[in-house]
Design a protein around this motif. Sequence first.
Motif, PDB file in Angstrom:
ATOM      1  N   VAL A 319       0.855  -1.185   0.000  1.00 57.76           N
ATOM      2  CA  VAL A 319       0.000   0.000   0.000  1.00 57.76           C
ATOM      3  C   VAL A 319       0.890   1.235   0.000  1.00 57.76           C
ATOM      4  CG1 VAL A 319      -1.752   1.317   1.275  1.00 57.76           C
ATOM      5  CG2 VAL A 319      -1.829  -1.197   1.271  1.00 57.76           C
ATOM      6  N   ILE A 320       0.560   2.212  -0.822  1.00 62.45           N
ATOM      7  CA  ILE A 320       1.198   3.528  -0.779  1.00 62.45           C
ATOM      8  C   ILE A 320       0.119   4.554  -0.469  1.00 62.45           C
ATOM      9  CG2 ILE A 320       2.370   5.340  -2.090  1.00 62.45           C
ATOM     10  CD1 ILE A 320       3.723   3.189  -3.744  1.00 62.45           C
ATOM     11  N   ASP A 321       0.324   5.316   0.593  1.00 56.42           N
ATOM     12  CA  ASP A 321      -0.583   6.408   0.941  1.00 56.42           C
ATOM     13  C   ASP A 321      -0.006   7.716   0.423  1.00 56.42           C
ATOM     14  OD1 ASP A 321      -2.334   4.764   2.350  1.00 56.42           O
ATOM     15  OD2 ASP A 321      -1.256   5.018   4.235  1.00 56.42           O
ATOM     16  N   TYR A 322      -0.843   8.506  -0.247  1.00 56.56           N
ATOM     17  CA  TYR A 322      -0.392   9.786  -0.791  1.00 56.56           C
ATOM     18  C   TYR A 322      -1.448  10.859  -0.534  1.00 56.56           C
ATOM     19  CZ  TYR A 322      -3.764   9.508  -4.641  1.00 56.56           C
ATOM     20  OH  TYR A 322      -4.922   9.459  -5.365  1.00 56.56           O
ATOM     21  N   LYS A 323      -1.038  12.120  -0.676  1.00 53.48           N
ATOM     22  CA  LYS A 323      -1.934  13.254  -0.464  1.00 53.48           C
ATOM     23  C   LYS A 323      -2.087  14.071  -1.747  1.00 53.48           C
ATOM     24  CE  LYS A 323      -0.463  13.621   4.341  1.00 53.48           C
ATOM     25  NZ  LYS A 323       0.175  14.454   5.371  1.00 53.48           N
ATOM     26  N   ASP A 324      -3.132  14.891  -1.751  1.00 50.56           N
ATOM     27  CA  ASP A 324      -3.369  15.837  -2.842  1.00 50.56           C
ATOM     28  C   ASP A 324      -3.401  15.105  -4.184  1.00 50.56           C
ATOM     29  OD1 ASP A 324      -3.446  17.888  -0.943  1.00 50.56           O
ATOM     30  OD2 ASP A 324      -1.301  18.225  -1.068  1.00 50.56           O
TER      31      ASP A 324
END
Length: 535
Positions: A319-324
């Motif tokens: 899993v990769i969590d990212y923003k915007d």
Amino acid sequence: MRTLGTLFLRVLLAMQVAGGCFAQTTAADPASIDRIWQEANRKYDSTRASIVKGVDQQAQDGPFRPDWESLQKYRVPEWYQDAKFGIFIHWGLYSVPAFANEWYSRNMYEEGSPEFKHHVATYGPQSKFGYKDFIPMFKAEHFDPVSWARLFREAGAKYVVPVAEHHDGFAMYDSNLTDWCAGKMGPKRDLLAELAKAIRSEELHFGASSHRSEHDWFFDGGRKFDSDVNDPRYAAFYGPAHPRLLKDGYDHNLIEDWTYLSPEFMDDWLARTAEIVERYHPDLLYFDWWIGQPSFRSHLGRFAAFYYNQAAKQGASAVIDYKDHAFRENSATFDVERGQLTEINPRPWQTDTSISNASWGYIPNDTYKTPEFIIHLLADVVSKNGNLLLNVTPRPDGTIPEQEQQILREVGDWLKVNGEAIYGTRPWKKFGEGPTAVAGGAFHDADTKPYTPQDFRFTTHGSTLYAIELGWPADGRITIQSLGSNGLSGLKIQSLSLLGSAAKIAWQQQSTGLELQVPVQPTGKHAYAFRVQLQ
């Protein structure tokens, strides 16, 4: 080029450290400043190059390629969709000064800021005592990873994400790419490895967070006056410290962020992030927002393909969590910092927030969110297809504040009773009902007004629907409008019960709503989950 760079460094070093005075370097061109940082890290060039080469090989060897079309094939693993609740950990050098918030490392170099004034008054001028001088004070002498992991399991968390490296550039592990890490300085322990082992022993998923991208500019305030940021002897720690170039000072308008970012820094970011993957094999990687700076896109694609392919080769998932807008939709998991969505998202997502109100890192006398606030936030987020990642703030000695422990255990007690309405569930056709409107978007999680007994959140597991009431009615009468016969699309209610209660709940389904009669005194507290079996 290497000979010229070395000569440049030696000349500048002689000029700056003569007499112990560190000249300001903001007048120098960005490439020259970056070369000082590159020279300071020269001893790790071969190791870095080897890792980057391996990343690019792995990025082409598996189901994914390092392009955004290929990365659209990514699917969020079932374990993450089922987990719903995780623990975030901000612990590092910033826990030592423990003043204002975890951005003390940056703000102590911002002239006129409260942190700047506090630092000078407490420790002396930044030319004599800089951020690096907190390292010997960070000892982690009472850090017990086994007790941490046990606490997180008791809290009901299913995954744990410690910050492996914050913006300050101090790695919380034993890195082969820098001297400035916990394995070689401060505690002289591989804190990340110890925690990973303990977390996995509790059968929880282990993640890691990297905030290194922001290190490109994080200490730029120290360029503007006489500080140790300008001393090339510490360039490997303080980074390039390029001036931040923003439009209107808005952090998240990355399309108009013109901060200097060299290919060498991006390769270093790629190598150091890949090192975390290769050494600790995290099931999840969380990134802060600045990886969305447009210059990072190629490196992000290379990293994602490498990470996903390596997991696939090991028969695992990632899993990769990212923003915007850092990643293209579907290629990773969207995260909303300190915020919520107002509707169900068709793709799994996450919100992260801190158990404390003022800071992500430890500061004395911080205030805390209540267990009820956290449980209501969890119910709302899960009803909209999301996960909650809740941050804790350990002290520099490695102990977690007692009040935080109490809050976590109370959340865990609630989940022991009501967890079947949370874990492994999926959204219903609507997330809920009630008069309380959620304040949507990042940095608004504390802006939603308190919920009422008329507010419900819905989740499903197979043919079972759960209605989570976010308050208890004073008269014992409940009406759930969405569960009237008109709202169930031909399905019928077979049975109904209240989790954690042996009491028989009287109910009657009308076309306009499901009417329930419950005891005047609530069973449990904070929120109340009704199990509704449909047929």
